[in-house]
Design a protein around this motif. Structure first.
Motif, PDB file in Angstrom:
ATOM      1  N   ALA A  16       0.848  -1.189   0.000  1.00 45.46           N
ATOM      2  CA  ALA A  16       0.000   0.000   0.000  1.00 45.46           C
ATOM      3  C   ALA A  16       0.885   1.242   0.000  1.00 45.46           C
ATOM      4  O   ALA A  16       1.974   1.232   0.573  1.00 45.46           O
ATOM      5  CB  ALA A  16      -0.902  -0.017   1.230  1.00 45.46           C
ATOM      6  N   PRO A  17       0.436   2.308  -0.642  1.00 43.71           N
ATOM      7  CA  PRO A  17       1.266   3.517  -0.712  1.00 43.71           C
ATOM      8  C   PRO A  17       1.595   4.050   0.677  1.00 43.71           C
ATOM      9  O   PRO A  17       0.724   4.166   1.540  1.00 43.71           O
ATOM     10  CB  PRO A  17       0.390   4.495  -1.489  1.00 43.71           C
ATOM     11  N   LEU A  19       2.996   7.125   1.016  1.00 39.54           N
ATOM     12  CA  LEU A  19       2.541   8.502   0.860  1.00 39.54           C
ATOM     13  C   LEU A  19       1.501   8.545  -0.242  1.00 39.54           C
ATOM     14  O   LEU A  19       1.716   8.019  -1.333  1.00 39.54           O
ATOM     15  CB  LEU A  19       3.711   9.425   0.501  1.00 39.54           C
ATOM     16  N   SER A  20       0.374   9.164   0.044  1.00 41.14           N
ATOM     17  CA  SER A  20      -0.692   9.298  -0.943  1.00 41.14           C
ATOM     18  C   SER A  20      -1.162  10.746  -0.991  1.00 41.14           C
ATOM     19  O   SER A  20      -1.594  11.299   0.022  1.00 41.14           O
ATOM     20  CB  SER A  20      -1.870   8.374  -0.586  1.00 41.14           C
ATOM     21  N   THR A  22      -3.794  13.238  -2.959  1.00 32.90           N
ATOM     22  CA  THR A  22      -5.014  13.132  -3.754  1.00 32.90           C
ATOM     23  C   THR A  22      -5.625  14.508  -3.998  1.00 32.90           C
ATOM     24  O   THR A  22      -5.961  15.223  -3.050  1.00 32.90           O
ATOM     25  CB  THR A  22      -6.049  12.242  -3.049  1.00 32.90           C
ATOM     26  N   SER A  42      -2.328  14.489  -8.046  1.00 28.37           N
ATOM     27  CA  SER A  42      -2.441  13.217  -7.328  1.00 28.37           C
ATOM     28  C   SER A  42      -1.251  12.326  -7.662  1.00 28.37           C
ATOM     29  O   SER A  42      -0.838  12.248  -8.820  1.00 28.37           O
ATOM     30  CB  SER A  42      -3.741  12.488  -7.703  1.00 28.37           C
ATOM     31  N   SER A  44       1.234   8.769  -5.654  1.00 23.11           N
ATOM     32  CA  SER A  44       1.491   7.948  -4.476  1.00 23.11           C
ATOM     33  C   SER A  44       2.929   7.450  -4.530  1.00 23.11           C
ATOM     34  O   SER A  44       3.572   7.446  -5.581  1.00 23.11           O
ATOM     35  CB  SER A  44       0.519   6.761  -4.398  1.00 23.11           C
ATOM     36  N   GLU A  46       5.640   4.442  -2.524  1.00 15.32           N
ATOM     37  CA  GLU A  46       5.835   3.340  -1.586  1.00 15.32           C
ATOM     38  C   GLU A  46       7.186   3.461  -0.888  1.00 15.32           C
ATOM     39  O   GLU A  46       8.093   4.131  -1.374  1.00 15.32           O
ATOM     40  CB  GLU A  46       5.764   1.999  -2.336  1.00 15.32           C
ATOM     41  N   ARG A  84      -1.796  11.891   2.789  1.00 11.47           N
ATOM     42  CA  ARG A  84      -1.757  10.849   3.826  1.00 11.47           C
ATOM     43  C   ARG A  84      -0.369  10.227   3.865  1.00 11.47           C
ATOM     44  O   ARG A  84       0.155   9.782   2.839  1.00 11.47           O
ATOM     45  CB  ARG A  84      -2.803   9.764   3.566  1.00 11.47           C
ATOM     46  N   GLU A  89      -3.592  11.526   8.019  1.00 17.39           N
ATOM     47  CA  GLU A  89      -3.943  12.673   7.193  1.00 17.39           C
ATOM     48  C   GLU A  89      -3.187  13.907   7.667  1.00 17.39           C
ATOM     49  O   GLU A  89      -3.248  14.279   8.838  1.00 17.39           O
ATOM     50  CB  GLU A  89      -5.450  12.938   7.252  1.00 17.39           C
TER      51      GLU A  89
END
Length: 347
Positions: A16-17, A19-20, A22, A42, A44, A46, A84, A89
């Motif tokens: 899962a990322p 850092l995301s 959006t 946007s 992401s 890993e 995130r 967040e």
């Protein structure tokens, strides 16, 4: 600085990322109006991967990095969208929360080491300060850690140089000291904003090798911000191309460099020398200038500088904003067939 292009194979991962980001939007209020510095960005990232963000000056690269670290002045800046980090967040997070994360979980290497480092304090003290703040170490322990970090980044005689001031370091050594300060608390996310600007090619290669070695050692995620495709070609795994505050193309480094899909990316590549080109091959600059972010053009932001708008039916380039598809892709109205035919054609 001029760099030649080499390639580093891209890769992927199923994690899962870490850092995301959006639909990030960053706007500045000025006397002349609102500057839309970042508009719907946007991406992401890993752990253990490097994302290169490229684009001309003013494309929103540094503004994006400052938004991730929460360094914009909330009295003058509006930041919207999601950021995130490890599931937390950051958009709208309190200053205490961000202070606990900055320099600890996430850190940044700033563009100009001479201005980023304070001239009033020794290099060692500036490296030791975040370590003491985040770990509660004593002065002696922090100084020992500073010496250790200076040695790790390749500063000769670190026990003596720890008491020197920034002006006593060369440009390459100051950049290494900046890296030491950023990494002193073993951050999980490192943002390197133009870390090789104004350095000669030998020192540039050393800095990039250092970042790569430290990433392999710690497994950190790195965002590498630059205007130089030659830098990210050999240092990044994924590539995000920005123009006028928007992402116009993204994908694995190898894919983007071998098969660019956006006319702006074509222009960036054409403006740089290549090792596989003839010596007398002319460089082709991108015509025009980036648009004002006070009043960005409607439709595709690149259309005033693009030589291929007539290939698109109707007025789509001038009226309809192209979207960037998920994963590998480009925000452009040209079809796949048109891209294959037009790439490399005269503007």
């Amino acid at each position: 600085m001029t760099s030649t292009l080499t390639e580093r194979p891209g890769g992927g991962g199923d994690a899962a990322p870490f850092l995301s980001v959006t639909e990030l939007s960053v706007r500045f209020a000025t006397e002349d109006g609102t500057v839309k510095a970042v508009d719907g960005l946007s991406f992401s990232l890993e752990r253990g991967r490097t994302l290169g963000i490229v684009g001309e000056s003013g494309s929103g690269k540094s503004v994006t990095s400052l938004a991730v670290l929460g360094l914009h002045d909330p009295r003058r800046t509006t930041v919207e969208g999601g950021i995130r980090l490890a599931g937390q967040e950051l958009t709208g997070a309190g200053e205490r929360t961000l202070e606990r994360l900055r320099g600890n979980t996430m850190a940044m290497i700033f563009q100009d080491s001479l201005t980023a480092l304070s001239p009033y304090y020794t290099v060692g003290r500036q490296i030791a300060e975040p370590y003491r703040r985040h770990t509660g170490a004593s002065r002696r322990e922090a100084r020992s850690r500073a010496v250790e970090m200076l040695d790790k980044v390749g500063i000769p005689n670190p026990r003596l140089r720890v008491d020197d001031y920034p002006h006593q370091f060369s440009g390459g050594m100051r950049q290494r000291a900046m890296i030491a300060m950023a990494l002193v608390c073993d951050p999980e996310l490192l943002i390197a904003d133009e870390p090789t600007t104004a350095l000669d090619v030998t020192v540039q290669a050393q800095i990039l090798d250092l970042l790569r070695d430290l990433q392999q050692e710690t497994g950190s995620a790195i965002i590498l911000i630059t205007h130089d495709l030659g830098v990210v070609a050999g240092a990044a795994d994924e590539l995000l191309v920005m123009y006028a505050g928007r992402a116009v193309e993204r994908g694995a480094v190898r894919e983007v460099l071998r098969d660019p899909r956006h006319p702006y990316t074509w222009g960036l590549l054409a403006s740089m020398p290549r090792l596989d080109s003839a010596v007398d091959t002319p460089l082709t600059p991108i015509p025009g200038a980036p648009p004002s972010l006070l009043a960005p053009p409607p439709g595709c932001p690149f259309h005033p500088r693009c030589g291929f708008t007539e290939e698109v039916s109707g007025e789509r380039c001038r009226t309809e904003r192209p979207t960037l598809p998920p994963g590998r892709g480009a925000a452009c109205h040209l079809t796949e067939g048109q891209r294959g035919r037009l790439r490399g054609a005269p503007r």
